[in-house]
Design a protein around this motif. Structure first.
Motif, mmCIF file in Angstrom:
data_model
loop_
_atom_site.group_PDB
_atom_site.id
_atom_site.type_symbol
_atom_site.label_atom_id
_atom_site.label_comp_id
_atom_site.label_asym_id
_atom_site.label_seq_id
_atom_site.Cartn_x
_atom_site.Cartn_y
_atom_site.Cartn_z
ATOM 1 N N GLU A 278 -14.917 -6.246 -4.205
ATOM 2 C CA GLU A 278 -14.164 -6.635 -3.012
ATOM 3 C C GLU A 278 -12.677 -6.457 -3.300
ATOM 4 O O GLU A 278 -12.174 -6.958 -4.306
ATOM 5 N N VAL A 279 -11.974 -5.739 -2.427
ATOM 6 C CA VAL A 279 -10.572 -5.387 -2.669
ATOM 7 C C VAL A 279 -9.693 -5.907 -1.539
ATOM 8 O O VAL A 279 -10.014 -5.743 -0.358
ATOM 9 N N THR A 280 -8.574 -6.517 -1.926
ATOM 10 C CA THR A 280 -7.534 -6.882 -0.968
ATOM 11 C C THR A 280 -6.286 -6.081 -1.294
ATOM 12 O O THR A 280 -5.797 -6.128 -2.428
ATOM 13 N N VAL A 281 -5.799 -5.333 -0.317
ATOM 14 C CA VAL A 281 -4.587 -4.537 -0.493
ATOM 15 C C VAL A 281 -3.419 -5.278 0.157
ATOM 16 O O VAL A 281 -3.488 -5.659 1.324
ATOM 17 N N PHE A 282 -2.354 -5.472 -0.615
ATOM 18 C CA PHE A 282 -1.140 -6.096 -0.106
ATOM 19 C C PHE A 282 -0.083 -5.004 0.078
ATOM 20 O O PHE A 282 0.301 -4.323 -0.880
ATOM 21 N N GLU A 283 0.360 -4.820 1.302
ATOM 22 C CA GLU A 283 1.303 -3.757 1.649
ATOM 23 C C GLU A 283 2.578 -4.367 2.221
ATOM 24 O O GLU A 283 2.530 -5.186 3.136
ATOM 25 N N ALA A 284 3.727 -3.965 1.679
ATOM 26 C CA ALA A 284 4.999 -4.553 2.095
ATOM 27 C C ALA A 284 5.383 -4.170 3.514
ATOM 28 O O ALA A 284 5.982 -4.969 4.241
ATOM 29 N N ARG A 285 5.052 -2.938 3.918
ATOM 30 C CA ARG A 285 5.440 -2.481 5.249
ATOM 31 C C ARG A 285 4.425 -2.940 6.301
ATOM 32 O O ARG A 285 3.387 -3.505 5.991
ATOM 33 N N ALA A 286 4.755 -2.622 7.542
ATOM 34 C CA ALA A 286 3.873 -3.002 8.649
ATOM 35 C C ALA A 286 2.655 -2.089 8.747
ATOM 36 O O ALA A 286 1.663 -2.440 9.386
ATOM 37 N N LYS A 287 2.725 -0.907 8.119
ATOM 38 C CA LYS A 287 1.618 0.048 8.158
ATOM 39 C C LYS A 287 1.355 0.551 6.748
ATOM 40 O O LYS A 287 2.284 0.793 5.976
ATOM 41 N N ALA A 288 0.078 0.708 6.411
ATOM 42 C CA ALA A 288 -0.291 1.276 5.120
ATOM 43 C C ALA A 288 -0.142 2.794 5.165
ATOM 44 O O ALA A 288 0.027 3.398 6.218
ATOM 45 N N GLY A 289 -0.222 3.403 4.002
ATOM 46 C CA GLY A 289 -0.109 4.856 3.905
ATOM 47 C C GLY A 289 0.937 5.316 2.922
ATOM 48 O O GLY A 289 0.912 6.449 2.456
ATOM 49 N N GLY A 290 1.902 4.439 2.603
ATOM 50 C CA GLY A 290 2.935 4.808 1.648
ATOM 51 C C GLY A 290 3.752 5.995 2.113
ATOM 52 O O GLY A 290 4.041 6.143 3.301
ATOM 53 N N LEU A 291 4.105 6.865 1.179
ATOM 54 C CA LEU A 291 4.924 8.024 1.530
ATOM 55 C C LEU A 291 4.206 8.962 2.493
ATOM 56 O O LEU A 291 4.850 9.685 3.252
ATOM 57 N N ASN A 292 2.879 8.962 2.478
ATOM 58 C CA ASN A 292 2.153 9.805 3.433
ATOM 59 C C ASN A 292 2.500 9.433 4.870
ATOM 60 O O ASN A 292 2.596 10.286 5.750
ATOM 61 N N GLU A 293 2.695 8.141 5.110
ATOM 62 C CA GLU A 293 3.013 7.644 6.438
ATOM 63 C C GLU A 293 4.509 7.578 6.690
ATOM 64 O O GLU A 293 4.977 7.819 7.800
ATOM 65 N N HIS A 294 5.287 7.261 5.660
ATOM 66 C CA HIS A 294 6.701 6.954 5.859
ATOM 67 C C HIS A 294 7.671 7.983 5.274
ATOM 68 O O HIS A 294 8.838 8.002 5.679
ATOM 69 N N GLY A 295 7.230 8.818 4.342
ATOM 70 C CA GLY A 295 8.190 9.631 3.615
ATOM 71 C C GLY A 295 8.003 11.129 3.666
ATOM 72 O O GLY A 295 8.777 11.857 3.042
ATOM 73 N N LEU A 296 6.980 11.620 4.382
ATOM 74 C CA LEU A 296 6.774 13.063 4.482
ATOM 75 C C LEU A 296 7.242 13.555 5.845
ATOM 76 O O LEU A 296 7.072 12.867 6.852
ATOM 77 N N ALA A 297 7.813 14.739 5.873
ATOM 78 C CA ALA A 297 8.338 15.288 7.119
ATOM 79 C C ALA A 297 7.251 15.366 8.184
ATOM 80 O O ALA A 297 6.081 15.621 7.894
ATOM 81 N N ALA A 298 7.667 15.147 9.428
ATOM 82 C CA ALA A 298 6.719 15.091 10.541
ATOM 83 C C ALA A 298 5.957 16.397 10.719
ATOM 84 O O ALA A 298 4.794 16.387 11.145
ATOM 85 N N TYR A 299 6.575 17.535 10.411
ATOM 86 C CA TYR A 299 5.896 18.814 10.607
ATOM 87 C C TYR A 299 4.807 19.053 9.561
ATOM 88 O O TYR A 299 4.021 19.993 9.685
ATOM 89 N N LYS A 300 4.752 18.204 8.536
ATOM 90 C CA LYS A 300 3.686 18.310 7.541
ATOM 91 C C LYS A 300 2.504 17.397 7.869
ATOM 92 O O LYS A 300 1.390 17.633 7.407
ATOM 93 N N MET A 301 2.763 16.347 8.620
ATOM 94 C CA MET A 301 1.737 15.335 8.888
ATOM 95 C C MET A 301 1.639 15.093 10.386
ATOM 96 O O MET A 301 2.060 14.056 10.897
ATOM 97 N N THR A 302 1.117 16.064 11.096
ATOM 98 C CA THR A 302 1.010 15.957 12.549
ATOM 99 C C THR A 302 -0.240 15.166 12.950
ATOM 100 O O THR A 302 -1.099 14.868 12.129
ATOM 101 N N ASP A 303 -0.305 14.845 14.239
ATOM 102 C CA ASP A 303 -1.496 14.238 14.828
ATOM 103 C C ASP A 303 -1.864 12.917 14.158
ATOM 104 O O ASP A 303 -3.040 12.574 14.037
ATOM 105 N N ASP A 304 -0.835 12.162 13.706
ATOM 106 C CA ASP A 304 -1.041 10.836 13.107
ATOM 107 C C ASP A 304 -2.069 10.886 11.981
ATOM 108 O O ASP A 304 -2.865 9.954 11.789
ATOM 109 N N PHE A 305 -2.042 11.982 11.207
ATOM 110 C CA PHE A 305 -3.096 12.177 10.213
ATOM 111 C C PHE A 305 -3.082 11.109 9.129
ATOM 112 O O PHE A 305 -4.149 10.688 8.646
ATOM 113 N N ALA A 306 -1.894 10.639 8.725
ATOM 114 C CA ALA A 306 -1.835 9.646 7.650
ATOM 115 C C ALA A 306 -2.632 8.396 8.008
ATOM 116 O O ALA A 306 -3.374 7.854 7.175
#
Length: 446
Positions: A165-193
């Motif tokens: 059983e795993v509990t993930v604690f994430e500082a931001r409001a959304k999980a995903g790390g750099l995939n969600e917050h730090g990669l250019a939009a043209y690399k991660m289209t269609d809300d893929f993260a």
């Protein structure tokens, strides 16, 4: 003081400008294209492409399945080795890893399109709504994962598959790390993260508590006492300062913050307007991402300045070529010396530079100076780890010191950017998370 030469602004298409440059960098392969390219694979025994992959994906195996018309099966092969294989297919520097090692590349100068085939397969699996993994029976063990980025999610997924059983604690409001917050939009289209995060969570056995930062909302001592083990995948949360006069002026910000604003804006085109003159400082992929995105969002002149030469850049040759193709002016051997308030109103108006050279391997200034007009300056000169909440753990060169992913506390493991000095790659973080999970399971005798 002389002005730097200005290259003509590239004529970006109106479609690109109207979309904010958020269109797919690489359109996905059609079924016919995927079948055709899969036929080029030699299905090598002891394939060098597999060795070159940090997550050791069975590349010949998944490509063979594509050739057999089983794209979903190919996706399962990929995700069995790299649960974030969909993101890695989009952002991994395949031209320097698996595709560089491809026998076709060595023989013909044209590798099998491994990255695009990987995307084709993982997209097929996602579109089919298939969850190819099942959880083992519950072990009764509980593990806390701090950080919902690639390392943390990879670790959580591997542990959950083993019945933890795993509990993930994430500082931001959304999980995903750099995939969600730090990669250019043209690399991660269609809300893929976020689609990838949802896929990982759909396995079951993983809960995420967002808005929970280590050292602010949760204490490491509480986690070690309340869980059987702890994994730290906290990444690098602090952008490095340049340390120059004028850094506090309005219009000077971290490139990673700029990219995050774009990624999290509901209407980036309506919410974010860019001035004509943008200067990006740095030589890594984040610098290139910021420069290209600024250009695609409509900045007339974008200058990417790096204090060393092209051969010393952290960004790949592909990324640099992409910047130039998007009309970014790249200036080498230029070290910033100060940010200039040209109007005297507390807002940046230019960046002053000194030309540099290498002398016996050491970077030195030549004394020659120039200025570049800048209404917005984006700093991409590296990131550092925030030590908050890590009391009692041994650090080495600003990162967590680990032996086989175990920190100085035998119950605490770590992986991803927080243990590495060097290039930050999603695929390496994913590999760390999976290997750390193996170490945790061994420590728990599972």
């Amino acid at each position: 003081m002389t002005a730097a030469p200005r290259l003509p602004a590239a004529d970006l298409s109106s479609a690109c400008r109207s979309s904010g440059g958020f269109d797919d960098l690489h359109p996905p392969l059609s079924s016919f294209e995927a079948m055709a390219d899969s036929a080029r694979c030699f299905y090598c025994y002891d394939a060098p492409c597999v060795t070159a992959c940090p997550t050791s994906i069975d590349i010949p195996g998944f490509i063979r399945r594509i050739g057999q018309g089983n794209a979903v099966g190919a996706g399962k092969t990929i995700l069995s080795a790299n649960v974030m294989g969909g993101t890695c297919a989009r952002v991994c520097p395949t031209e320097e890893l698996c595709e560089a090692a491809c026998v076709r590349e060595k023989a013909e100068g044209e590798p099998v399109a491994i990255g695009q085939l990987q995307r084709f397969a993982t997209d097929a699996l996602f579109s089919a709504g298939v969850q190819p993994f099942t959880r083992a029976a519950s072990t009764g063990k509980r593990v806390a994962v701090v950080g919902g980025g690639p390392a943390g999610l990879s670790c959580a997924h591997a542990l959950s598959r083993a019945g933890v059983e795993v509990t993930v604690f994430e500082a931001r409001a959304k999980a995903g790390g750099l995939n969600e917050h730090g990669l250019a939009a043209y690399k991660m289209t269609d809300d893929f993260a976020q689609r990838e995060v949802d896929f990982i969570l759909s396995l079951g056995g993983i809960s995420i508590e967002t808005g929970k930062a280590l050292g602010r909302d949760i204490a490491l001592a509480d986690l070690t006492s309340g869980y059987d083990a702890v994994f730290l995948g906290i990444g690098l949360g602090a952008a490095n300062p340049v340390g120059l006069l004028g850094e506090g002026l309005d219009g000077v910000e971290a490139a990673i913050d700029f990219i995050e604003r774009l990624r999290q804006a509901k209407d980036p085109i309506g919410e974010i307007s860019l001035p004509d003159n943008v200067v990006v400082l740095g030589g890594g992929n984040t610098a290139v991402d910021a420069a290209i995105q600024a250009r695609r969002l409509g900045a007339a002149h974008v200058t990417l300045a790096y204090r060393r030469g092209e051969d010393q850049m952290g960004a790949t040759a592909f990324e640099l070529d992409l910047a130039r193709a998007n009309g970014v002016q790249v200036v080498f051997w230029a070290s910033p010396t100060r940010f200039v308030d040209t109007a005297g109103n507390g807002v940046v108006g230019a960046v002053a530079f000194e030309h540099t050279v290498l002398v016996d391997g050491k970077l030195e200034g030549t004394g020659g100076t120039f200025e570049v007009a800048a209404d917005l300056v984006l700093k991409a000169v590296g990131q550092s780890m925030k030590p908050l909440g890590l009391e009692g753990l041994t650090l080495a060169k600003g990162r967590l010191a680990v032996t086989d992913y175990r920190t100085s506390d035998p119950k605490v493991f770590a992986g991803g950017d927080c243990i590495h000095n060097g290039t930050d790659l999603t695929v390496r973080a994913v590999a760390d998370g999976a290997k750390a999970a193996e170490a945790i399971l061994a420590s728990l005798a599972l």
